[in-house]
Motif scaffolding. Structure first.
Motif, PDB file in Angstrom:
ATOM      1  N   GLU A  19       0.820  -1.067   0.203  1.00 47.76           N
ATOM      2  CA  GLU A  19       0.121  -0.010   0.062  1.00 47.76           C
ATOM      3  C   GLU A  19       0.875   1.331   0.073  1.00 47.76           C
ATOM      4  O   GLU A  19       0.355   2.371  -0.481  1.00 47.76           O
ATOM      5  N   SER A  20       1.989   1.309   0.574  1.00 48.36           N
ATOM      6  CA  SER A  20       3.058   2.393   0.562  1.00 48.36           C
ATOM      7  C   SER A  20       3.359   2.580  -0.781  1.00 48.36           C
ATOM      8  O   SER A  20       3.471   3.808  -1.336  1.00 48.36           O
ATOM      9  N   GLU A  21       3.865   1.545  -1.600  1.00 52.10           N
ATOM     10  CA  GLU A  21       4.262   1.724  -2.849  1.00 52.10           C
ATOM     11  C   GLU A  21       3.014   2.209  -3.760  1.00 52.10           C
ATOM     12  O   GLU A  21       3.464   3.022  -4.630  1.00 52.10           O
ATOM     13  N   LEU A  22       2.043   1.762  -3.607  1.00 52.68           N
ATOM     14  CA  LEU A  22       0.747   2.297  -4.295  1.00 52.68           C
ATOM     15  C   LEU A  22       0.542   3.816  -3.933  1.00 52.68           C
ATOM     16  O   LEU A  22       0.246   4.635  -4.784  1.00 52.68           O
ATOM     17  N   LEU A  23       0.583   4.065  -2.695  1.00 57.20           N
ATOM     18  CA  LEU A  23       0.710   5.613  -2.502  1.00 57.20           C
ATOM     19  C   LEU A  23       1.608   6.432  -2.991  1.00 57.20           C
ATOM     20  O   LEU A  23       1.361   7.591  -3.422  1.00 57.20           O
ATOM     21  N   VAL A  24       2.868   6.109  -2.909  1.00 55.67           N
ATOM     22  CA  VAL A  24       4.034   6.711  -3.570  1.00 55.67           C
ATOM     23  C   VAL A  24       3.780   6.683  -5.120  1.00 55.67           C
ATOM     24  O   VAL A  24       3.899   7.874  -5.869  1.00 55.67           O
ATOM     25  N   ALA A  25       3.440   5.685  -5.804  1.00 53.34           N
ATOM     26  CA  ALA A  25       3.243   5.996  -7.134  1.00 53.34           C
ATOM     27  C   ALA A  25       2.105   6.723  -7.640  1.00 53.34           C
ATOM     28  O   ALA A  25       1.940   7.565  -8.424  1.00 53.34           O
ATOM     29  N   SER A  26       0.955   6.576  -6.969  1.00 49.70           N
ATOM     30  CA  SER A  26      -0.193   7.665  -6.834  1.00 49.70           C
ATOM     31  C   SER A  26       0.196   8.886  -6.885  1.00 49.70           C
ATOM     32  O   SER A  26      -0.273   9.816  -7.625  1.00 49.70           O
ATOM     33  N   GLN A  27       0.995   9.552  -5.806  1.00 49.36           N
ATOM     34  CA  GLN A  27       1.429  10.647  -5.596  1.00 49.36           C
ATOM     35  C   GLN A  27       2.204  11.309  -6.507  1.00 49.36           C
ATOM     36  O   GLN A  27       2.226  12.450  -7.050  1.00 49.36           O
ATOM     37  N   TYR A  28       3.154  10.419  -6.992  1.00 48.21           N
ATOM     38  CA  TYR A  28       3.943  10.765  -7.987  1.00 48.21           C
ATOM     39  C   TYR A  28       3.322  11.122  -9.347  1.00 48.21           C
ATOM     40  O   TYR A  28       3.446  12.456  -9.960  1.00 48.21           O
ATOM     41  N   LEU A  29       2.217  10.198  -9.675  1.00 47.68           N
ATOM     42  CA  LEU A  29       1.344  10.467 -10.696  1.00 47.68           C
ATOM     43  C   LEU A  29       0.631  11.600 -10.770  1.00 47.68           C
ATOM     44  O   LEU A  29       0.339  12.404 -11.874  1.00 47.68           O
ATOM     45  N   PHE A  83      -5.045   5.119 -11.498  1.00 47.79           N
ATOM     46  CA  PHE A  83      -5.638   6.507 -11.955  1.00 47.79           C
ATOM     47  C   PHE A  83      -7.027   7.008 -11.697  1.00 47.79           C
ATOM     48  O   PHE A  83      -7.060   8.005 -11.634  1.00 47.79           O
ATOM     49  N   SER A  84      -7.620   5.861 -11.169  1.00 50.59           N
ATOM     50  CA  SER A  84      -9.134   6.380 -10.762  1.00 50.59           C
ATOM     51  C   SER A  84      -9.220   7.204  -9.482  1.00 50.59           C
ATOM     52  O   SER A  84     -10.082   7.892  -9.239  1.00 50.59           O
ATOM     53  N   THR A  85      -7.946   7.097  -8.813  1.00 50.66           N
ATOM     54  CA  THR A  85      -7.996   7.829  -7.413  1.00 50.66           C
ATOM     55  C   THR A  85      -7.278   9.328  -7.645  1.00 50.66           C
ATOM     56  O   THR A  85      -6.974  10.259  -6.863  1.00 50.66           O
ATOM     57  N   ILE A  86      -6.822   9.736  -9.134  1.00 52.60           N
ATOM     58  CA  ILE A  86      -6.045  10.939  -9.294  1.00 52.60           C
ATOM     59  C   ILE A  86      -6.909  11.871 -10.041  1.00 52.60           C
ATOM     60  O   ILE A  86      -7.668  11.400 -11.065  1.00 52.60           O
ATOM     61  N   LEU A  87      -7.221  13.044  -9.409  1.00 52.21           N
ATOM     62  CA  LEU A  87      -7.976  13.924  -9.927  1.00 52.21           C
ATOM     63  C   LEU A  87      -7.154  14.702 -10.844  1.00 52.21           C
ATOM     64  O   LEU A  87      -6.308  15.089 -10.468  1.00 52.21           O
ATOM     65  N   VAL A  88      -7.997  15.296 -11.981  1.00 54.14           N
ATOM     66  CA  VAL A  88      -7.080  16.117 -12.830  1.00 54.14           C
ATOM     67  C   VAL A  88      -7.718  17.423 -12.812  1.00 54.14           C
ATOM     68  O   VAL A  88      -8.944  17.761 -12.578  1.00 54.14           O
TER      69      VAL A  88
END
Length: 753
Positions: free
Chosen positions: A603-613, A733-738
């Motif tokens: 989950e930490s890795e997913l969080l880092v990837a999501s925040q980076y994206l 990507f569904s958790t990332i708002l543009v």
């Protein structure tokens, strides 16, 4: 020829008189003709006609002789019967003459019978007077006998007193019976008045008898003769009752006395009053325990006395041991029901259930070796009904539930205070953070289930179900306490000082609870954790992981805000700082046991990837040239590689990492020919089906070299190839708002609004 003549001249007088004979002859002729036509239908058969005629002639002769013999025998019988009838008529006439003579003789003696009637009346009067004269001495001594009987009663000479009492009652009842038979009912009142002292003597004797019966358990040990005397008197009275009841003509006053039934009643009242009619029973634990112990001791002791001594003092048909056993059983059942109506604490309820279901039928009480086999309570039914047992068990569970709830609440309060201590939580021998919470909770629940198992399986199951419900509720309250602690920490991140270690301890505690819950089940062969409790444990773990990731996010956000930027593009220590933060948290996470540690790392890795994206999608930068786009791709490659290697070094396999999305995104930006973007984007959305049009548009903007036509072609291609999310797909990507696009011709912000 004769028959032919008769046919010609008509029927003969005999035929007119007997028509049945004519009919029979016609039938015979018809049968004969039919037979002859069948036999002589051919000429050669006529040769045997003579033989047939001879045989038929012989047969007719035989039949006629038998008919004559029969008729002769019948006529002789009729003649004999007529002779007997003549003789009977003569006998009847003779008897009638004799009866007439006797009637006249009786009429001549009628006057003499009147003289005999007067003599009979005188004889009856003489018999009565003789009877009265015979009992006069007894009648004159009645009051003297009354006084003597009373003295005998006062001196406890019961058998002698009862003998005189029976004599006086017999005298009175005999006189009353004579008066009743002669219809002299008016004189009965005088007799009853004369014998009125009998009532007082009866009452005095009965009082002494019931006093003896009431003290029978003591008397059979100290002075059994007095008790035996009382029983003999009761049996005498029972025999008199039975005799009088068989003679239905007259029942004296006061009968039947029913003293044997009264004997049972007094004995039962004595037992009940001695042990079970106390004005108040201390229903608290120690007082109730002493009361039940006293009942156990006294009942066993008294039943021993009945079995060994009293049984020998009464007739066998009294069934005195069975009567006393049933009396104790019924009185005890009623007594326990009265106690159960009170508001008892859990200790008292447990004590009663244990005493009723375990102690009462055990060898320590009703199954005592000194009482067996004569004492058998199996035929008396349960001491308290199954419905009342179930009701009491439910009351006990309610009390235990309140106690468990209070205990758990105190445990939670202590645990909450420990989170704010100025030192790290304790660790086990392997260095994993933990607290005493799981041990305290499980010991408390296990102890209550174990105690319940000492009573019945049903009570154990009820307590087990209650324990699981309370554990589930406790997990909910613990989760709320963690949320409250998280809010306090958000206000001031220095409070609690060891926020993360205590969250990690909660994860280990949750694992300990999950592994310990199956051991609570009473049935070792079936230890499945209920779905609702399993869900509560999962919610608890999920909430703690969420709080930990929020803490990680708070440390990563200041670094992610700087992405992307010119400073970042031309080299900085930004990703190094991110790796330091991640490595620090990973070291903390290693203090959690393996299953949860791996999950936290994923989950930490997913969080880092999501925040980076998410940082790349904020439209902070657009590549202005091909060279800048190349630098951008190189930086993405360096960052993604560095982060990927970090997580691989922490034990997370590449196939489990979401950072692969950064590498795929880099390919879109590095593509040299924009015309090939449609094909590249198709591969990208196939791999990451949760990518939206807005995400792709933002990436195209980031390139800085995509024309409107190419953009339109790419978006149209995406519309033609909608993607469905596979079941095992991990969204990213569904958790990332543009950010929404700015209006191209926006006026001043105030006017635009």
């Amino acid at each position: 020829m004769g028959m032919a003549a008769e046919d010609e001249h008509g029927a003969s007088p005999r035929d007119e008189e007997w028509p049945e004979v004519e009919k029979a002859e016609k039938l015979a002729r018809g049968a004969a003709l039919k037979w002859a036509s069948g036999v002589f239908y051919r000429p050669e058969k006529l040769e045997g006609l003579g033989q047939y005629r001879s045989r038929e002639t012989q047969r007719n002769s035989s039949i006629q002789s038998r008919l004559k013999s029969t008729v002769q025998s019948y006529l002789e019988g009729v003649s004999a019967g007529m002779e007997q009838l003549r003789s009977a008529v003569q006998d009847v006439q003779s008897v009638c003459q004799d009866l007439g003579a006797a009637r006249w003789a009786l009429l001549d003696c009628a006057d003499h019978f009147q003289d005999l009637q007067q003599m009979r009346a005188l004889m009856a009067e003489h018999v009565q007077l003789a009877s009265v004269v015979q009992v006069l001495p007894q009648l004159f001594s009645v009051h003297e006998v009354f006084s003597h009987t009373l003295q005998l009663l006062r001196g406890q000479h019961l058998l002698e007193a009862h003998a005189e009492l029976m004599m006086m009652e017999h005298l009175r009842d005999d006189i009353l019976s004579q008066l009743h038979l002669r219809g002299l009912s008016n004189a009965q009142a005088t007799v009853l008045s004369y014998f009125s002292g009998l009532q007082e003597l009866n009452e005095s004797l009965a009082k002494q008898l019931w006093g003896i019966v009431g003290s029978s358990l003591q008397l059979v040990r100290e002075d059994p003769i007095l008790f035996v005397t009382a029983v003999r008197i009761i049996e005498r009275e029972e025999k008199i009752d039975d005799t009088l009841l068989l003679d239905a003509t007259f029942l004296p006053p006061g009968r039947p006395k029913g003293w044997r039934q009264k004997f049972y009643h007094v004995l039962q009242e004595t037992i009940t009053g001695t042990h079970f009619q106390a004005t108040h029973v201390d229903a608290e634990g120690p007082g109730l325990a002493r009361h039940l112990a006293a009942l156990q001791r006294d009942i066993v002791s008294e039943l021993r006395v009945v079995k060994d001594l009293m049984v020998q003092c009464v007739p066998a048909h009294y069934n005195i041991l069975s009567v006393c056993t049933a009396t104790y059983h019924q009185a005890l059942a009623s007594h326990l029901q009265d106690i159960l109506r009170e508001d008892l604490d859990k200790q008292s309820l447990f004590l009663l259930l244990e005493w009723v279901l375990r102690v009462y039928p055990s060898p320590e009480m009703m199954g005592h070796p000194d009482l067996l086999p004569e004492v058998d309570i199996s035929s008396l039914g349960p001491l308290i009904s199954p419905e009342l047992v179930d009701q009491t068990e439910r009351k006990y569970v309610v009390k235990v539930k309140a106690s468990v709830l209070e205990w758990m609440q105190r445990t939670l309060e202590v645990e909450f205070k420990e989170w704010f201590r100025e030192e790290e939580p304790e660790t086990d021998h392997q260095g994993f953070f933990q607290s005493a919470l799981p041990i305290i909770v499980m010991q408390m629940l296990n102890e209550n289930i174990r105690v319940a198992s000492l009573i019945t399986d049903s009570l154990q199951q009820k307590v087990y179900n209650m324990a699981l419900e309370e554990l589930e509720a406790f997990l909910g309250r613990l989760r709320e306490a963690l949320v409250q602690c998280g809010k306090e920490h958000q206000k001031d991140r220095t409070v609690p000082k060891y926020y993360v270690p205590y969250l990690l301890a909660m994860l280990n505690n949750n694992l300990a609870l999950s592994s310990s819950v199956p051991s609570l089940h009473p049935n070792t062969a079936c230890r499945e954790v209920p779905a609702s409790l399993r869900a509560a444990l999962e919610r608890m773990q999920k909430k703690v992981r969420q709080l930990l990731l929020e803490e990680l996010l708070l440390d990563l956000q200041p670094l992610c805000v700087q992405l992307p930027s010119r400073k970042w593009l031309f080299g900085s220590q930004l990703v190094n700082s991110m790796c330091e933060v991640i490595d620090k948290y990973a070291k903390d996470f290693s203090r959690v046991r393996k299953p949860v540690f791996t999950l936290l790392l994923t989950e930490s890795e997913l969080l880092v990837a999501s925040q980076y994206l998410r940082a790349l999608m904020q439209k902070k930068m657009v590549c202005k040239s091909k060279e800048e786009r190349g630098q951008f791709c190189d930086r993405l490659l360096q960052d993604a590689t560095q982060l990927r290697e970090l997580f691989c070094g922490l034990g997370l396999d590449r196939s489990q990492q979401s950072l692969e999305a950064v590498f795929a995104l880099r390919e879109l930006i590095c593509l040299k020919d924009p015309a090939l973007l449609s094909l590249e984007v198709l591969g990208f959305i196939t791999k990451y089906p949760d990518v939206s049009d807005e995400h792709i548009s933002t990436l195209l903007d980031l390139r800085g070299d995509v024309s409107k036509e190419v953009r339109h072609m790419v978006l149209e291609m995406m519309a033609q190839h909608p993607q469905a999310l596979p079941e095992s797909y991990q969204p990213i990507f569904s958790t990332i708002l543009v950010p929404a696009p700015e209006l191209p011709f926006c006026l001043h912000k105030g006017k635009c609004a």
